[in-house]
Design an enzyme around this catalytic site. Structure first.
Site, PDB file in Angstrom:
ATOM      1  N   GLY A 176       0.797  -1.214   0.000  1.00 58.05           N
ATOM      2  CA  GLY A 176       0.000   0.000   0.000  1.00 58.05           C
ATOM      3  C   GLY A 176       0.829   1.263   0.000  1.00 58.05           C
ATOM      4  N   CYS A 177       0.230   2.334   0.527  1.00 53.59           N
ATOM      5  CA  CYS A 177       0.794   3.677   0.365  1.00 53.59           C
ATOM      6  C   CYS A 177       2.122   3.874   1.079  1.00 53.59           C
ATOM      7  CB  CYS A 177      -0.210   4.717   0.849  1.00 53.59           C
ATOM      8  SG  CYS A 177      -1.729   4.788  -0.136  1.00 53.59           S
ATOM      9  N   HIS A 178       2.424   3.051   2.106  1.00 53.57           N
ATOM     10  CA  HIS A 178       3.678   3.267   2.831  1.00 53.57           C
ATOM     11  C   HIS A 178       4.836   2.436   2.271  1.00 53.57           C
ATOM     12  CE1 HIS A 178       2.780  -0.524   4.695  1.00 53.57           C
ATOM     13  NE2 HIS A 178       1.960  -0.055   5.621  1.00 53.57           N
ATOM     14  N   ALA A 179       4.623   1.750   1.143  1.00 52.90           N
ATOM     15  CA  ALA A 179       5.639   0.819   0.649  1.00 52.90           C
ATOM     16  C   ALA A 179       6.936   1.498   0.234  1.00 52.90           C
ATOM     17  CB  ALA A 179       5.078   0.012  -0.523  1.00 52.90           C
ATOM     18  N   PHE A 184       1.231   6.208   5.290  1.00 57.04           N
ATOM     19  CA  PHE A 184       0.295   5.395   6.054  1.00 57.04           C
ATOM     20  C   PHE A 184      -0.296   4.312   5.163  1.00 57.04           C
ATOM     21  CE2 PHE A 184       0.214   9.896   7.054  1.00 57.04           C
ATOM     22  CZ  PHE A 184       0.709   9.891   8.351  1.00 57.04           C
TER      23      PHE A 184
END
Length: 361
Positions: free
Chosen positions: A150-153, A341
């Protein structure tokens, strides 16, 4: 003493099609109730997003179609397999453009490690092989993939790149995050589903990480799990694309997590000691929550807000767009904190500083 790892350069690319306004106009077709449609338009006006880019053209308004070519046709949205075929067509060319934006030239032959990051599409052989072929990378290059985080990768990928450089100081790591979020629109009719999709766009970012003292020094990393929020962000593979849950409780969870965990994230520093805040713009309300929780001045998140306004949320690639702007504009020896996040609900964070003119390696 281990070598310091630096992000020397960041390159970015987005598709050619600006679809935000057209999507706002047509999204009402997915929402059956006129009152819900009106609420959606009001919330779209408050999103602080002006542009989002997609691999799908959204030109002429044709009845029954959300996009110009009819990839999304009401009553006949594509299967997961069809979406993955489109991903295979579109992802590699976009990734190539982002790497070209790095301006590696002949230095591409010196790349020793390749990290690819994606949560919006899968194929094997995939992006890594396409990049190896196009840039004629060493066929023995070490490859790693960070998938479905997701977005924190991107923060996790930078952490991996730092580990590589600290253990192999001659390593030259190419990191590529490509996300085609607009391939996963759902025809569920739920206001929450359509609002979740409202903020997402497509984009790619690439970074070169080495031990050469240029750019941004990667100082430390810290993961912050927010208890009791596991289902606030989820990302699952369904029969018609990937199903996103982005709860309205996310901003409150972010704020509570930061109030409790800021000391661990900042390693004893006060928020006022940090000049650069590279916060993943998961949405306007998420940025507002970070600003309030850390009591930041009103202009602290201007760079993140500008990326949100110009691109929307491009999942993992987004925080690198923010860091690219800071790499271009920041003065030397400024301390920074990056934060993104994702599912869990987890904040992945990174402390960094901009490199001074005479910083030793």
């Amino acid at each position: 003493m281990p070598a310091t790892a630096y992000v020397n350069r960041i390159g970015t690319a987005v598709p050619a099609h600006d679809v935000h306004d057209a999507f706002v106009q047509r999204a009402g077709r997915i929402l059956p109730d006129r009152r819900v449609q009106a609420l959606f338009r009001r919330m779209a006006d408050r999103s602080h997003i002006a542009h989002r880019w997609s691999c799908l053209p959204c030109g002429a308004d044709t009845a029954g179609r959300i996009d110009e070519a009819g990839f999304y046709t009401l009553g006949a949205f594509p299967s997961t397999a069809a979406r993955m075929r489109r991903f295979e067509q579109e992802a590699a060319p976009l990734a190539i453009r982002a790497v070209e934006d790095l301006g590696l030239g002949d230095d591409a032959a010196r790349i020793t490690h390749l990290i690819t990051v994606c949560c919006t599409g899968f194929a094997a052989p995939g992006l890594d092989f396409a990049l190896m072929r196009h840039f004629e990378l060493d066929p023995g290059i070490e490859r790693s993939g960070v998938g479905f985080m997701g977005c924190h990768a991107a923060i996790n990928a930078l952490k991996l790149a730092r580990h590589i450089v600290r253990s192999e100081p001659d390593a030259r790591v190419l990191l590529v995050c490509v996300e085609l979020c607009t391939l996963h629109l759902q025809e569920g009719g739920s206001l929450e589903d359509v609002l979740s999709f409202l903020i997402f766009g497509d984009g790619c970012a690439a970074a070169l990480v080495t031990a050469e003292p240029e750019g941004l020094a990667l100082d430390s990393f810290q993961a912050l799990l927010v208890p009791g929020t596991e289902e606030n962000i989820s990302w699952r593979i369904g029969d018609t694309g990937f199903d996103m849950v982005l709860s309205g409780q996310v901003p409150a969870g972010v704020a509570e997590g930061l109030r409790q965990g800021a000391g661990a994230v900042l390693r004893g520093a006060a928020p006022g000691d940090i000049a650069l805040w590279a916060i993943h713009p998961g949405g306007r309300s998420v940025l507002d929550a970070v600003e309030a929780a850390l009591r930041l001045p009103p202009d602290a998140l201007d760079t993140s807000r500008a990326v949100l306004r110009g691109n929307g949320n491009m999942s993992s690639a987004t925080v690198l767009f923010v860091l690219k702007a800071m790499l271009r504009d920041a003065a030397p020896r400024q301390r920074g904190c990056a934060m993104a996040f994702g599912p869990g609900m987890v904040a992945e964070t990174m402390l960094f500083h901009t490199v001074g003119q005479h910083e030793p390696a």
